[in-house]
Design a protein around this motif. Structure first.
Motif, PDB file in Angstrom:
ATOM      1  N   LEU A 331       0.831  -1.206   0.000  1.00 50.71           N
ATOM      2  CA  LEU A 331       0.000   0.000   0.000  1.00 50.71           C
ATOM      3  C   LEU A 331       0.870   1.262   0.000  1.00 50.71           C
ATOM      4  N   ARG A 332       1.954   1.232   0.768  1.00 48.88           N
ATOM      5  CA  ARG A 332       2.844   2.405   0.810  1.00 48.88           C
ATOM      6  C   ARG A 332       3.533   2.601  -0.527  1.00 48.88           C
ATOM      7  N   ARG A 334       2.334   2.315  -3.199  1.00 50.64           N
ATOM      8  CA  ARG A 334       1.374   2.961  -4.107  1.00 50.64           C
ATOM      9  C   ARG A 334       1.036   4.372  -3.646  1.00 50.64           C
ATOM     10  N   GLY A 335       1.798   4.863  -2.656  1.00 49.68           N
ATOM     11  CA  GLY A 335       1.646   6.264  -2.276  1.00 49.68           C
ATOM     12  C   GLY A 335       0.878   6.521  -0.992  1.00 49.68           C
ATOM     13  N   LEU A 336       0.337   5.471  -0.365  1.00 48.21           N
ATOM     14  CA  LEU A 336      -0.381   5.694   0.888  1.00 48.21           C
ATOM     15  C   LEU A 336       0.628   5.842   2.024  1.00 48.21           C
ATOM     16  N   SER A 337       0.361   6.762   2.934  1.00 54.26           N
ATOM     17  CA  SER A 337       1.249   6.904   4.086  1.00 54.26           C
ATOM     18  C   SER A 337       1.112   5.652   4.953  1.00 54.26           C
ATOM     19  N   ALA A 338       2.076   5.436   5.836  1.00 57.08           N
ATOM     20  CA  ALA A 338       1.994   4.279   6.726  1.00 57.08           C
ATOM     21  C   ALA A 338       0.688   4.343   7.515  1.00 57.08           C
TER      22      ALA A 338
ATOM     23  N   PRO B  72       8.925   4.848   1.348  1.00 56.24           N
ATOM     24  CA  PRO B  72       8.333   4.218   0.160  1.00 56.24           C
ATOM     25  C   PRO B  72       7.213   5.053  -0.461  1.00 56.24           C
ATOM     26  N   GLU B  73       6.324   5.620   0.408  1.00 59.11           N
ATOM     27  CA  GLU B  73       5.196   6.387  -0.141  1.00 59.11           C
ATOM     28  C   GLU B  73       5.658   7.676  -0.815  1.00 59.11           C
ATOM     29  N   SER B  76       6.869   6.831  -4.232  1.00 60.16           N
ATOM     30  CA  SER B  76       5.724   6.631  -5.113  1.00 60.16           C
ATOM     31  C   SER B  76       5.150   7.968  -5.571  1.00 60.16           C
ATOM     32  N   ARG B  77       4.976   8.871  -4.617  1.00 62.48           N
ATOM     33  CA  ARG B  77       4.378  10.170  -4.955  1.00 62.48           C
ATOM     34  C   ARG B  77       5.286  10.985  -5.864  1.00 62.48           C
ATOM     35  N   PHE B  98      -8.858   1.541  -2.440  1.00 59.32           N
ATOM     36  CA  PHE B  98      -7.395   1.598  -2.422  1.00 59.32           C
ATOM     37  C   PHE B  98      -6.891   2.546  -3.505  1.00 59.32           C
ATOM     38  N   GLU B 105      -3.548  10.667  -3.096  1.00 58.79           N
ATOM     39  CA  GLU B 105      -2.227  11.050  -2.576  1.00 58.79           C
ATOM     40  C   GLU B 105      -1.340  11.587  -3.690  1.00 58.79           C
ATOM     41  N   LEU B 162      -1.782   5.695 -11.859  1.00 55.24           N
ATOM     42  CA  LEU B 162      -0.895   6.578 -11.097  1.00 55.24           C
ATOM     43  C   LEU B 162       0.054   7.386 -11.981  1.00 55.24           C
TER      44      LEU B 162
END
Lengths: 381, 249
Positions: A331-332, A334-338, B72-73, B76-77, B98, B105, B162
């Motif tokens: 999930l992270r 893919r850009g979601l924060s923890a 990691p996020e 991605s961003r 999801f 984000e 994305l």
């Protein structure tokens, strides 16, 4: 501590001598029993993990609280229902602050739910509501009991439900308690032949909550559903004690309780399933699952099955763990924060319980409330 | 786009990347091939920020940012996308919820307004069609009960949603039959643009028939040991990895 055991009830009785209360034969019977009963404490099996000192020390002042029902009901003139077994059910009977009764007539199918909103606010406020439901044969009905507790207060409620043959009852309990509020809730369900009763307990916030849910299957072909979730945070405490009593053959029960434990919170789950000797062909399933979001949270979980019949299908299980690291990373990545990733996982986790409610209004309310508090992400699409 | 210098990484006591250098410019498609255990998936994991790996040396600049310092996020961003070799099944979490969170984000980071529900659904429809993903799959839980092919198509679908600057495909061809391979490649090719780069990690040359690379690198024992035009993949296929091992030795 010793001195508070038997004398606690006496103390409460004395300090509420002039408070408005219902009284009646049931109240008198309860009072005389309580004069000799020990206050619940951790030396008793039923209260092993639940500290009651602060509750016992409280100088509670009985009030009628702010209780609204929709539709409105007449109050009973005296305490109604049955005495019950537990200490606090009897305390409720002895010093009842308000008692309502409702009977669903035979063959009536009522779509609109009956609702009570029970607020206990203000330091030392003590509310003891009692609601007695009788759903007659072949009827269908829904009930919502919405509790809101704030400040240093105490709500000790009793709900008694009789589900007659072929009747169907859906119950949602919403608990939304903050601050130093204590809530004890005893729900007793007695079911007849081919009846169906489903009780979902939504503990949105539980400052200090003890639930006793006791469902008895007295008639063949009946089904009991029990579900609940709790998401305690900070120092909150939530305790669910449930009993499902299969007394006759060909009944089913399904129980699912899920917890998400944050911060320094603590929860207890104790689920008992009895399958009596005559209760052949019983199907009883029970599950308790917990996710630990903090190293400091504590869960005591104890599933108990007592089976005296030999031709039954029963299972029980309890799991406690953390979220799958691989799912979190996915999930992270893919850009979601923890934080957001955990929220999404909590949403899915809790949704399984919320969706057991058959009341769409409650489901939406609960999801919205949890999402506003940042616990879950509500479905938008 | 991305500039990897002397990258060294280990898992536990074992060093896997031993000084890897690689530069990918905007719009380029680079293939990374190599025998099992050469470090291909480690490279993908380290770039995406998987915490099991420890970076022990080197640096990675991604569009002027120090990639290795980002969570990691954040990677991605910033526009880095990893298509997982083994996409994770997440029961109960709907693909749509999801994706909505992920797209939200990404748009927030790029200073864009959130998409309306209508526009979001239109985009889902358009991008899922690129990989011939059944509309129903989008409403199911993330990867739960998906076939191997559906999981990989779902990865490319998410990539298309994305709109990354750099997409890393980690053995996206593994476990795919020829039809699924063609569909996945078609989705990737539809996303090719002068601004978007791809790092295609694969064991076999087969995928590169469909996604034609500009450059082919051979990774062996944690280092890039050979770089060439797309024909290098064919040569590898013909001569096998033993040829590389002998050349390096």
């Amino acid at each position: 501590m010793e001195t508070t055991l038997v004398s606690t009830f006496h103390k409460w009785l004395t300090s509420n001598a002039h408070a408005p209360k219902l009284g009646g034969a049931l109240a008198e019977e309860a009072s005389s029993i309580l004069a000799h009963r020990d206050f619940p404490n951790t030396r008793m099996e039923e209260w092993k993990y639940t500290r009651t000192q602060k509750l016992a020390q409280g100088d509670w002042k009985l009030t009628s609280g702010e209780i609204n029902s929709d539709p409105e009901f007449e109050l009973h003139q005296e305490t109604a229902g049955t005495l019950g077994q537990t200490y606090f059910a009897q305390v409720n009977a002895a010093l009842c602050s308000g008692s309502w009764g409702i009977t669903i007539p035979q063959n009536e199918q009522i779509d609109e739910p009956f609702q009570w909103v029970i607020k206990t606010h203000g330091d030392q406020a003590w509310v003891q509501p009692r609601i007695v439901v009788r759903a007659n044969a072949n009827s269908q009905s829904k009930f919502v009991f919405h509790f809101e507790g704030k400040d240093h207060s105490f709500c000790n409620g009793v709900i008694q439900i009789e589900v007659a043959d072929n009747a169907r009852v859906e119950v949602d309990i919403i608990q939304d308690n903050a601050d130093a509020h204590f809530q004890i809730l005893e729900v007793n369900v007695e079911q007849g032949k081919n009846s169906h009763c489903n009780v979902v307990t939504h503990t949105l916030d539980g400052a200090w909550v003890r639930n006793n849910l006791h469902m008895t299957l007295n008639g063949e072909g009946s089904h009991a559903g029990l579900a609940g979730f709790y998401l305690p945070h900070a120092q909150q405490f939530v305790d669910n004690h449930t009993v499902v009593d299969h007394r006759v053959p060909h009944c089913t029960s399904n129980e699912l309780y899920k917890g998400v434990m944050y911060d320094h919170s603590k929860a207890v789950f104790n689920g008992k399933v009895f399958v009596r000797r005559d209760a052949q062909k019983t199907e009883a399933y029970q599950s308790n699952k917990n996710i630990m979001m903090s190293d400091h949270a504590v869960i005591d979980t104890k599933p108990e099955l007592e089976i005296y019949a030999d031709d039954v299908r029963c299972s029980h299980g309890s799991t406690t763990g953390q979220f799958d690291e691989e799912a979190l990373f996915y999930l992270r990545a893919r850009g979601l924060s923890a934080e957001g990733a955990k929220q999404l996982l909590v949403s899915a986790y809790v949704k399984e319980v919320i969706d057991r409610s058959q009341n769409e209004t409650v489901v939406n309310y609960v999801k919205k409330a949890l999402s506003q508090r940042g616990r879950i992400i509500a479905d938008e699409i | 786009m991305i500039e990897i210098k002397n990258l060294q990484a280990s898992i536990g006591e074992k060093q896997i990347l031993k000084g890897l250098n690689l530069t990918v410019k905007p719009g380029e498609v680079h293939a990374i091939m190599g025998p099992n255990g050469s470090g291909k998936s480690t490279l993908a994991s380290v770039l995406a920020g998987r915490e099991d790996y420890e970076v022990t040396g080197g640096e990675v600049m991604f569009n002027g940012k120090n990639l290795l310092e980002l969570a990691p996020e954040e990677r991605s961003r910033e526009g880095l996308f990893l298509a997982f070799q083994y996409p994770v099944e997440i029961p109960g979490v709907s693909n749509m919820n999801f994706l909505k969170a992920a797209v939200g984000e990404m748009r927030k980071h790029r200073g864009l307004d959130p998409l309306s529900a209508k526009d979001f659904l239109a985009l889902v429809k358009e991008r899922s069609a690129l990989v011939e993903l059944d509309g129903q799959l989008a409403h199911r839980a993330v990867n739960e009960g998906f076939s191997g092919g559906e999981k990989k198509r779902n990865e490319v679908f998410q990539m298309a949603m994305l709109e990354p600057k750099l997409a890393i495909l980690d053995e996206t061809d593994s476990g795919l039959d020829i039809d699924a391979l063609r569909i996945v490649a078609q989705g990737v090719n539809a996303m090719r643009s002068p601004e978007r780069s791809f790092l295609v990690i694969t064991h076999y040359q087969r995928l590169l028939d469909y996604i034609v690379p500009d450059v082919v690198h051979v990774l062996y024992k944690g280092q890039i040991v050979k770089t060439g035009p797309k024909e290098l993949a064919l040569e590898l296929e013909e001569k096998g990895y033993d040829w590389i091992k002998e050349t390096v030795a």
